[in-house]
Design a protein around this motif. Structure first.
Motif, PDB file in Angstrom:
ATOM      1  N   THR A 145       0.556   7.260  11.491  1.00  0.00           N
ATOM      2  CA  THR A 145       0.996   7.768  12.782  1.00  0.00           C
ATOM      3  C   THR A 145       0.932   6.665  13.835  1.00  0.00           C
ATOM      4  OG1 THR A 145      -1.258   8.557  13.230  1.00  0.00           O
ATOM      5  CG2 THR A 145       0.287  10.134  12.266  1.00  0.00           C
ATOM      6  N   GLY A 146       1.374   7.016  15.028  1.00  0.00           N
ATOM      7  CA  GLY A 146       1.321   6.051  16.119  1.00  0.00           C
ATOM      8  C   GLY A 146       2.543   5.149  16.142  1.00  0.00           C
ATOM      9  N   LYS A 147       2.450   4.112  16.942  1.00  0.00           N
ATOM     10  CA  LYS A 147       3.568   3.183  17.113  1.00  0.00           C
ATOM     11  C   LYS A 147       3.520   2.052  16.093  1.00  0.00           C
ATOM     12  CE  LYS A 147       4.009   3.949  22.109  1.00  0.00           C
ATOM     13  NZ  LYS A 147       4.048   3.307  23.450  1.00  0.00           N
TER      14      LYS A 147
ATOM     15  N   LEU B  18       0.825  -1.202   0.000  1.00  0.00           N
ATOM     16  CA  LEU B  18       0.000   0.000   0.000  1.00  0.00           C
ATOM     17  C   LEU B  18       0.863   1.258   0.000  1.00  0.00           C
ATOM     18  CD1 LEU B  18      -2.617  -1.074   2.714  1.00  0.00           C
ATOM     19  CD2 LEU B  18      -2.755  -1.375   0.247  1.00  0.00           C
ATOM     20  N   SER B  19       2.083   1.151  -0.439  1.00  0.00           N
ATOM     21  CA  SER B  19       3.030   2.259  -0.363  1.00  0.00           C
ATOM     22  C   SER B  19       2.673   3.380  -1.333  1.00  0.00           C
ATOM     23  CB  SER B  19       4.445   1.750  -0.667  1.00  0.00           C
ATOM     24  OG  SER B  19       4.507   1.216  -1.985  1.00  0.00           O
ATOM     25  N   ASN B  20       3.266   4.553  -1.057  1.00  0.00           N
ATOM     26  CA  ASN B  20       3.102   5.721  -1.917  1.00  0.00           C
ATOM     27  C   ASN B  20       1.635   6.094  -2.138  1.00  0.00           C
ATOM     28  OD1 ASN B  20       5.912   6.614  -3.185  1.00  0.00           O
ATOM     29  ND2 ASN B  20       5.906   4.378  -3.011  1.00  0.00           N
ATOM     30  N   ASN B  21       0.938   6.261  -1.038  1.00  0.00           N
ATOM     31  CA  ASN B  21      -0.443   6.733  -1.071  1.00  0.00           C
ATOM     32  C   ASN B  21      -0.590   7.844  -0.038  1.00  0.00           C
ATOM     33  OD1 ASN B  21      -2.392   5.166  -2.951  1.00  0.00           O
ATOM     34  ND2 ASN B  21      -1.087   3.553  -2.095  1.00  0.00           N
ATOM     35  N   LEU B  22      -1.806   8.099   0.387  1.00  0.00           N
ATOM     36  CA  LEU B  22      -2.082   9.164   1.362  1.00  0.00           C
ATOM     37  C   LEU B  22      -2.810   8.605   2.581  1.00  0.00           C
ATOM     38  CD1 LEU B  22      -3.320  11.888  -1.188  1.00  0.00           C
ATOM     39  CD2 LEU B  22      -1.030  11.690  -0.193  1.00  0.00           C
ATOM     40  N   PHE B  23      -2.521   7.373   2.942  1.00  0.00           N
ATOM     41  CA  PHE B  23      -3.168   6.742   4.080  1.00  0.00           C
ATOM     42  C   PHE B  23      -2.786   7.462   5.378  1.00  0.00           C
ATOM     43  CE2 PHE B  23      -3.221   3.000   1.178  1.00  0.00           C
ATOM     44  CZ  PHE B  23      -4.581   2.792   1.178  1.00  0.00           C
TER      45      PHE B  23
ATOM     46  N   ASP C  44       9.316   6.553   5.801  1.00  0.00           N
ATOM     47  CA  ASP C  44       8.720   7.801   5.319  1.00  0.00           C
ATOM     48  C   ASP C  44       7.242   7.924   5.691  1.00  0.00           C
ATOM     49  OD1 ASP C  44      11.071   8.940   3.956  1.00  0.00           O
ATOM     50  OD2 ASP C  44      10.858   7.226   2.626  1.00  0.00           O
ATOM     51  N   ASN C  45       6.976   7.761   6.970  1.00  0.00           N
ATOM     52  CA  ASN C  45       5.659   8.018   7.523  1.00  0.00           C
ATOM     53  C   ASN C  45       5.826   9.000   8.678  1.00  0.00           C
ATOM     54  OD1 ASN C  45       3.278   6.306   6.365  1.00  0.00           O
ATOM     55  ND2 ASN C  45       5.024   4.892   6.353  1.00  0.00           N
ATOM     56  N   LYS C  46       4.894   8.978   9.629  1.00  0.00           N
ATOM     57  CA  LYS C  46       4.973   9.835  10.808  1.00  0.00           C
ATOM     58  C   LYS C  46       4.877   8.983  12.065  1.00  0.00           C
ATOM     59  CE  LYS C  46       2.814  13.681   8.310  1.00  0.00           C
ATOM     60  NZ  LYS C  46       1.662  14.620   8.240  1.00  0.00           N
ATOM     61  N   LEU C  47       5.488   7.813  12.001  1.00  0.00           N
ATOM     62  CA  LEU C  47       5.424   6.881  13.119  1.00  0.00           C
ATOM     63  C   LEU C  47       6.293   7.366  14.278  1.00  0.00           C
ATOM     64  CD1 LEU C  47       5.680   3.585  11.038  1.00  0.00           C
ATOM     65  CD2 LEU C  47       3.614   4.620  11.999  1.00  0.00           C
ATOM     66  N   SER C  48       5.970   6.923  15.476  1.00  0.00           N
ATOM     67  CA  SER C  48       6.688   7.363  16.671  1.00  0.00           C
ATOM     68  C   SER C  48       6.787   6.201  17.656  1.00  0.00           C
ATOM     69  CB  SER C  48       5.976   8.560  17.315  1.00  0.00           C
ATOM     70  OG  SER C  48       4.642   8.222  17.655  1.00  0.00           O
ATOM     71  N   GLY C  49       7.513   6.452  18.730  1.00  0.00           N
ATOM     72  CA  GLY C  49       7.640   5.430  19.762  1.00  0.00           C
ATOM     73  C   GLY C  49       8.839   4.530  19.526  1.00  0.00           C
TER      74      GLY C  49
ATOM     75  N   GLY D 194      13.846   0.003   6.028  1.00  0.00           N
ATOM     76  CA  GLY D 194      12.384  -0.008   6.074  1.00  0.00           C
ATOM     77  C   GLY D 194      11.805   0.812   7.205  1.00  0.00           C
ATOM     78  N   LEU D 195      12.685   1.465   8.003  1.00  0.00           N
ATOM     79  CA  LEU D 195      12.229   2.238   9.152  1.00  0.00           C
ATOM     80  C   LEU D 195      12.570   3.717   9.061  1.00  0.00           C
ATOM     81  CD1 LEU D 195      13.334  -0.266  11.947  1.00  0.00           C
ATOM     82  CD2 LEU D 195      10.994   0.159  11.210  1.00  0.00           C
ATOM     83  N   ILE D 196      13.522   4.072   8.225  1.00  0.00           N
ATOM     84  CA  ILE D 196      13.988   5.456   8.161  1.00  0.00           C
ATOM     85  C   ILE D 196      12.867   6.377   7.664  1.00  0.00           C
ATOM     86  CG2 ILE D 196      16.389   4.811   7.803  1.00  0.00           C
ATOM     87  CD1 ILE D 196      16.019   5.310   4.839  1.00  0.00           C
ATOM     88  N   GLY D 197      13.050   7.666   7.924  1.00  0.00           N
ATOM     89  CA  GLY D 197      12.043   8.635   7.494  1.00  0.00           C
ATOM     90  C   GLY D 197      10.898   8.793   8.463  1.00  0.00           C
TER      91      GLY D 197
END
Length: 529
Positions: A295-297, A265-270, A314-319, A333-336
């Protein structure tokens, strides 16, 4: 015909041959050119004519041939030029495979003229133009592979509605427009539309194709949310939707995807969080959710998977990164994700160290909270009693005579029900105290913020009444008066009238007529007696 394995070119044109064309063993002969034109051959074309693996030129024109054309199989060659535009117009073709060549031009529109075409394979050529409208009436068609060409334009609406599709691969062309929501081919196994310019919402009707094992619509221009009903496709093995403009949350109710091995599901606006339920898919080995706005963990449930490919970059993940992903092999697979932390992988910020709460700590904290709460209640209760006591004694009380009660017996009764009058400096209440006495109580205006003139008026009243009326009279009347010969009550009356006439409040001073009446009443009362 006798076998001749080295024969490459056979030209028997411009003769008077009659009868049927001979059968050739396609595996033995390596014919590249066969020209049998301008003869009197009749009957059907042998089926072997469509199976020569190296055939480049086949010319059978100007004969008496009849019947159906066999499966036309010219795949994996280097044929070039255009297919005859009348191909299929005069004879029924059931299958055509010209894949992996260099054909150009448009697809022949009469291929299904006789309603017999079942298999259409033209992939890996350079066919161009639009998909003929006539193909939308080809109900016999069930296997289509036209990928990797230069076909363009909108797909005929009726083409999507053909009922017998088992496989439809149209990827890597230049098709555009929307995909019809009325796809009805219940037996479809694979739907591959990737690498085109399809747009609009992905049709909900796909959810009815319960035999699907593969959906690939990557790198198009689809928008909107992914139909949640797609999670009900129990046989689905591959779902590739990357490179579109899908929005909303990733569907979380995926328990039916027991056969799924690949999810891209990459390169979308999820948006939203990664569904932890994905970690319960037993066969998932490829997971790519990169380049979105998730977002989220990272759900720790994902560590249950045996992934060959894992990408949430390249998401907005945190934790904190789950321990099983705290390895260099997963770094790309985790950077960004600036919000991620790890105490193992140096490329991430370190996580704050904290010790987990023990059971004893929790018990102690709970007991402390209860103790503080109880103490707080006791303190509030104590203070409220003290406040009530102080508030009652906060009144400054002045008694005009010696009395057997105090302000605590008076204050609770200063209510509207006991109000009997208002004056310039305050309100007057009628109060019955515990001794049975009925007293008048005056409460000043303003709660301590009286104006100076009001204060002076009240002080004057206090000075006048402070010693009690009897005491005042005693002080004013000359003690040498003979009470036996002097009417003491008349003297008292006159003095009372005098006090009223000299009241500090003008409103309380009686008029001259009233004074005359008051004195006259007193005189009449004495005569009657």
């Amino acid at each position: 015909m006798l076998p001749c394995s080295h024969l490459r070119v056979l030209n028997i044109s411009d003769n008077l041959f009659v009868g049927t064309l001979p059968e050739f063993n396609a595996e033995t002969f390596q014919l590249r050119v066969l020209d049998a034109s301008t003869n009197n051959f009749s009957g059907d074309i042998p089926a072997s004519f469509g199976r020569f693996p190296h055939m480049k030129v086949l010319i059978l024109s100007d004969n008496l041939l009849t019947g159906d054309i066999p499966d036309l199989s010219l795949f994996n060659n280097s044929f070039s030029g255009k297919l005859p535009q009348d191909l299929g117009k005069y004879s029924a073709i059931e299958a055509i495979d010209v894949s992996t060549n260099n054909f150009i031009g448009e697809l022949p529109k009469f291929l299904c003229q006789k309603k017999k075409l079942q298999r259409l394979l033209t992939f890996k050529n350079r066919f161009s133009g639009s998909l003929p409208d006539e193909y939308g009436d080809c109900d016999s068609l069930h296997y289509v592979r036209i990928e990797n060409n230069e076909l363009s334009g909108s797909v005929p609406a009726k083409f999507w509605n053909l009922p017998k599709f088992s496989l439809l691969k149209m990827d890597h062309n230049r098709f555009e427009g929307s995909v019809s929501s009325s796809i009805i081919a219940k037996g479809m196994i694979k739907l591959v539309l990737a690498g085109n310019r399809f747009s609009g919402q992905f049709p909900v009707g796909v959810c009815e194709l319960i035999e699907l094992v593969q959906i690939d619509i990557g790198n198009n221009r689809f928008t909107g949310e992914v139909p949640t009903c797609i999670t009900g496709l129990k046989k689905l093995q591959k779902l590739d939707m990357q490179g579109n403009k899908f929005t909303g949350k990733i569907p979380g109710n995926v328990s039916a995807w027991t056969e799924l091995t690949e999810l891209n599901l990459s390169n979308n606006l999820f948006t939203g969080s990664i569904p932890p339920e994905l970690g319960n898919l037993p066969g998932l080995i490829y997971l790519d959710l990169s380049v979105n706005s998730l977002t989220g963990k990272i759900p720790v449930e994902l560590t249950n998977l045996r992934l060959n490919q894992f990408n949430v970059s390249d998401n907005k993940l945190s934790g904190e990164v789950p321990s099983d992903f705290n390895r260099e092999v997963y770094l790309s697979g985790l950077i960004g994700n600036p919000g991620l932390c790890s105490n193992v992988v140096k490329n991430f910020q370190p996580c704050s160290k904290h010790r987990p709460f023990s059971v004893v700590t929790i018990i102690v904290l709970s007991a402390s909270v209860v103790l503080i709460f109880v103490s707080g209640l006791w303190f509030i209760k104590k203070k409220s009693k003290s406040f009530v006591g102080k508030s009652k004694r906060a009144f400054k009380t002045t008694a005009f005579q010696r009395v057997g009660f105090n302000e605590e017996d008076i204050v609770p009764f200063l209510t509207n029900e006991n109000l009997i009058g208002r004056g310039g400096s305050g309100q007057v209440y009628k109060v019955k105290v515990k001794t049975g006495q009925i007293v008048a109580v005056k409460k000043l205006w303003g709660g301590g913020t009286q104006k100076p003139d009001i204060e002076s008026v009240f002080k004057s009243e206090i000075e006048t009444l402070g010693g009690g009326l009897d005491c005042v009279v005693t002080k004013i009347v000359d003690p040498r008066l003979n009470l036996d010969t002097c009417d003491y009550e008349e003297v008292e009356k006159v003095l009372n009238v005098a006090l009223l006439c000299t009241s500090a409040f003008p409103i309380n001073r009686p008029s001259m007529r009233k004074v005359v009446e008051m004195l006259k009443d007193q005189k009449l009362a004495r005569l009657k007696s």
